[in-house]
Design a protein around this motif. Structure first.
Motif, PDB file in Angstrom:
ATOM      1  N   GLY A   1       0.809  -1.209   0.000  1.00  0.00           N
ATOM      2  CA  GLY A   1       0.000   0.000   0.000  1.00  0.00           C
ATOM      3  C   GLY A   1       0.842   1.258   0.000  1.00  0.00           C
ATOM      4  N   PHE A   2       0.187   2.380  -0.244  1.00  0.00           N
ATOM      5  CA  PHE A   2       0.844   3.675  -0.360  1.00  0.00           C
ATOM      6  C   PHE A   2       0.518   4.522   0.868  1.00  0.00           C
ATOM      7  CE2 PHE A   2      -0.198   2.026  -4.529  1.00  0.00           C
ATOM      8  CZ  PHE A   2       1.013   2.114  -5.195  1.00  0.00           C
ATOM      9  N   LEU A   3       1.499   5.303   1.317  1.00  0.00           N
ATOM     10  CA  LEU A   3       1.291   6.206   2.438  1.00  0.00           C
ATOM     11  C   LEU A   3       1.202   7.635   1.918  1.00  0.00           C
ATOM     12  CD1 LEU A   3       3.692   4.960   5.274  1.00  0.00           C
ATOM     13  CD2 LEU A   3       1.218   4.759   5.173  1.00  0.00           C
ATOM     14  N   PRO A   4       0.111   8.314   2.131  1.00  0.00           N
ATOM     15  CA  PRO A   4      -0.001   9.688   1.637  1.00  0.00           C
ATOM     16  C   PRO A   4       0.874  10.679   2.392  1.00  0.00           C
ATOM     17  CG  PRO A   4      -1.918   9.119   2.963  1.00  0.00           C
ATOM     18  CD  PRO A   4      -1.115   7.856   2.806  1.00  0.00           C
ATOM     19  N   VAL A   5       1.511  10.242   3.479  1.00  0.00           N
ATOM     20  CA  VAL A   5       2.382  11.135   4.256  1.00  0.00           C
ATOM     21  C   VAL A   5       3.856  10.761   4.115  1.00  0.00           C
ATOM     22  CG1 VAL A   5       0.607  11.674   5.949  1.00  0.00           C
ATOM     23  CG2 VAL A   5       2.076   9.697   6.331  1.00  0.00           C
ATOM     24  N   ARG A   6       4.167   9.764   3.292  1.00  0.00           N
ATOM     25  CA  ARG A   6       5.566   9.338   3.167  1.00  0.00           C
ATOM     26  C   ARG A   6       6.359  10.400   2.390  1.00  0.00           C
ATOM     27  NH1 ARG A   6       7.517   4.060   3.583  1.00  0.00           N
ATOM     28  NH2 ARG A   6       5.516   3.085   3.079  1.00  0.00           N
ATOM     29  N   GLY A   7       7.422  10.913   2.998  1.00  0.00           N
ATOM     30  CA  GLY A   7       8.233  11.926   2.326  1.00  0.00           C
ATOM     31  C   GLY A   7       7.611  13.302   2.387  1.00  0.00           C
TER      32      GLY A   7
ATOM     33  N   PRO B   1       6.131  16.922   0.704  1.00  0.00           N
ATOM     34  CA  PRO B   1       5.223  17.163  -0.427  1.00  0.00           C
ATOM     35  C   PRO B   1       5.960  17.136  -1.763  1.00  0.00           C
ATOM     36  CG  PRO B   1       4.712  18.667   1.373  1.00  0.00           C
ATOM     37  CD  PRO B   1       5.959  17.928   1.777  1.00  0.00           C
ATOM     38  N   GLY B   2       5.379  16.434  -2.725  1.00  0.00           N
ATOM     39  CA  GLY B   2       6.010  16.291  -4.033  1.00  0.00           C
ATOM     40  C   GLY B   2       6.984  15.139  -4.137  1.00  0.00           C
ATOM     41  N   SER B   3       7.178  14.415  -3.046  1.00  0.00           N
ATOM     42  CA  SER B   3       8.149  13.321  -3.037  1.00  0.00           C
ATOM     43  C   SER B   3       7.660  12.135  -3.854  1.00  0.00           C
ATOM     44  CB  SER B   3       8.406  12.869  -1.596  1.00  0.00           C
ATOM     45  OG  SER B   3       9.096  11.647  -1.557  1.00  0.00           O
ATOM     46  N   LYS B   4       8.596  11.442  -4.478  1.00  0.00           N
ATOM     47  CA  LYS B   4       8.290  10.190  -5.159  1.00  0.00           C
ATOM     48  C   LYS B   4       7.767   9.141  -4.181  1.00  0.00           C
ATOM     49  CE  LYS B   4      11.949  10.718  -8.647  1.00  0.00           C
ATOM     50  NZ  LYS B   4      13.210  10.125  -9.168  1.00  0.00           N
ATOM     51  N   MET B   5       8.152   9.283  -2.920  1.00  0.00           N
ATOM     52  CA  MET B   5       7.782   8.276  -1.935  1.00  0.00           C
ATOM     53  C   MET B   5       6.286   8.245  -1.664  1.00  0.00           C
ATOM     54  SD  MET B   5      10.989   8.679   0.698  1.00  0.00           S
ATOM     55  CE  MET B   5      10.489   7.327   1.737  1.00  0.00           C
ATOM     56  N   ARG B   6       5.586   9.316  -1.995  1.00  0.00           N
ATOM     57  CA  ARG B   6       4.132   9.317  -1.786  1.00  0.00           C
ATOM     58  C   ARG B   6       3.410   8.434  -2.794  1.00  0.00           C
ATOM     59  NH1 ARG B   6       2.265  15.021   0.948  1.00  0.00           N
ATOM     60  NH2 ARG B   6       3.810  14.896   2.628  1.00  0.00           N
ATOM     61  N   HIS B   7       4.126   8.008  -3.806  1.00  0.00           N
ATOM     62  CA  HIS B   7       3.562   7.094  -4.808  1.00  0.00           C
ATOM     63  C   HIS B   7       4.297   5.752  -4.776  1.00  0.00           C
ATOM     64  CE1 HIS B   7       1.403  10.558  -6.444  1.00  0.00           C
ATOM     65  NE2 HIS B   7       2.538  11.222  -6.359  1.00  0.00           N
ATOM     66  N   LEU B   8       4.917   5.447  -3.627  1.00  0.00           N
ATOM     67  CA  LEU B   8       5.771   4.259  -3.506  1.00  0.00           C
ATOM     68  C   LEU B   8       5.130   3.220  -2.602  1.00  0.00           C
ATOM     69  CD1 LEU B   8       8.631   2.852  -3.836  1.00  0.00           C
ATOM     70  CD2 LEU B   8       9.253   4.037  -1.715  1.00  0.00           C
TER      71      LEU B   8
END
Length: 422
Positions: A154-160, A162-169
């Motif tokens: 699953g994806f975390l909307p708070v990972r990284g 704002p604008g981070s690639k990690m929000r889509h990781l």
């Protein structure tokens, strides 16, 4: 209402089914009367051939009273559908052998399985006989795995940021093969043997080949165990990466001179959870003047501790800097310090405030919140993180809600994000 009809409704069958009448007539007992259809083989149930699922229905008799029909009407129009014998799609939160976040288990230390390949290995270090206060972290690896049961995709909307690639990781489905190697066997009777066992276990993990062609050796995440285990993790990492920069999240500096902490009885007690960074520096595992502490707040023992810490190559961001600096300033300071070197991240769970992580061996008041720690960790995106650990989780002192274990598991999840983002 008819007793037979009620029994049929409970069993999920129609009274017209021969199996129902035969079970009543055969005198198979109350269990068979109530649950006979549930205990039947799937082969004897009606199957949806396209989906491979077994479906069981019941139909209410027309003469049933309206109240009974109102209660049971939903089940009449929504039959129970049982999965087929492949359980892989069933809910896995509480099932199976517990590995970290349900990743596959691998026999990483067995020479007979030397052909195994993976990119990231999670490994436990059940060791706590070099602590200066409360023992119990030998049970930390198991408790962290228990705390990870809701992780695994699953994806975390708070990972990284704002604008981070990690929000889509999704780290678990990012093209890296992640495995759990279980725990390294470590004796509780002799620290010298135990730490050597851990080094040999870590070395065996590093010596496996990877799946990803651009990854020379696996990345290793260690579940502690007291903080002494980081010394062996750094030793094994150094053999493949050379001197590394260490980002050390902790309430204690852990660079203490062994003459100050631990060396007063025997020399073997010199290596402990408060001196391991001294020895890592002395042995050359750490790059000079490229490492940093984050979250320090525990008192020094003697006045010279701060100079000795600096001589070991560390700068520090203390816990109360989080009330003065913003997150980008903290993250930028850390990134500037370590540069483009291979990075090892070590998180002592006591960097968190005791309200957030009571289950630890040397708790200190005034620490970070879980959100602050995770925000800084995720902000380290872009660093070459080659290894990491979370240590000093002592479940005997945790709350009934297992909050320390759960946040420690989330720390490992952040490690995986840093290791898998491109």
């Amino acid at each position: 209402m008819k007793v037979v009809s009620v029994l049929a409704a409970v069993m999920g069958v129609t009274t017209a089914q021969p199996a129902f009448w035969s079970s009543i007539a055969s005198g198979g007992g109350l269990l068979n009367e109530l649950y006979g259809s549930l205990l039947e083989s799937h082969d004897s149930s009606s199957h949806d051939k396209a989906s491979g699922l077994a479906t069981q229905r019941f139909t209410l008799d027309a003469e049933e009273d309206e109240e009974f029909r109102a209660r049971c009407g939903y089940y009449e129009h929504n039959p129970v559908t049982y999965p087929d014998d492949d359980l892989s799609s069933d809910l896995q939160l509480f099932a199976g052998i517990v590995s970290f976040a349900h990743v596959p288990i691998e026999r990483c230390f067995d020479a007979a399985h030397g052909g195994a390949q993976y990119d990231i290995a999670v490994v436990g270090a059940p060791f706590d006989t070099a602590v200066s206060y409360r023992p119990g972290a030998r049970f930390g690896p198991n408790s962290i795995r228990q705390g990870s049961r809701r992780l695994g995709g699953g994806f975390l909307p708070v990972r990284g940021f704002p604008g981070s690639k990690m929000r889509h990781l999704d780290p678990y489905n990012a093209g890296y093969k992640i495995v759990d190697c279980g725990d390294v066997p470590m004796t509780p009777f002799d620290n010298r043997i135990a730490l050597n066992q851990l080094y040999r276990g870590q070395r065996a993990i590093y010596n496996r080949t990877t799946v990803k062609e651009d990854l020379k050796v696996p990345k290793v995440i260690t579940l502690g165990g007291d903080h002494t285990v980081t010394l062996m993790a750094l030793r094994a990492a150094h053999e493949h990466h050379g001197p590394v920069a260490v980002i050390h999240f902790d309430s204690h500096i852990d660079t203490w001179d062994p003459k100050v902490l631990g060396g007063g009885i025997t020399k073997t007690q010199s290596i402990n959870h408060g001196t391991f960074l001294h020895f890592a520096h002395e042995r050359g595992y750490i790059a000079q003047d490229k490492s940093i502490h984050v979250g320090i707040r525990a008192p020094f023992i003697v006045e010279s501790d701060e100079k000795h810490d600096h001589d070991c190559g560390f700068e520090k961001i203390v816990a109360r800097d989080f009330d003065i600096l913003n997150f980008r300033e903290i993250v930028d300071t850390v990134k500037t310090r370590v540069g483009d070197l291979p990075v090892y991240i070590t998180v002592d769970i006591d960097v968190l405030d005791i309200a957030v992580a009571p289950g630890t061996g040397t708790p200190e008041p005034g620490g970070l919140t879980a959100r602050e720690l995770l925000t800084v960790l995720d902000g380290l995106e872009g660093l070459n993180v080659i290894g990491a650990d979370v240590v000093e989780v002592s479940p005997a002192f945790d709350s009934n809600g297992e909050i320390t274990s759960i946040v420690a598991a989330q720390v490992v999840d952040s490690f995986l994000g840093l290791m898998t983002v491109h």
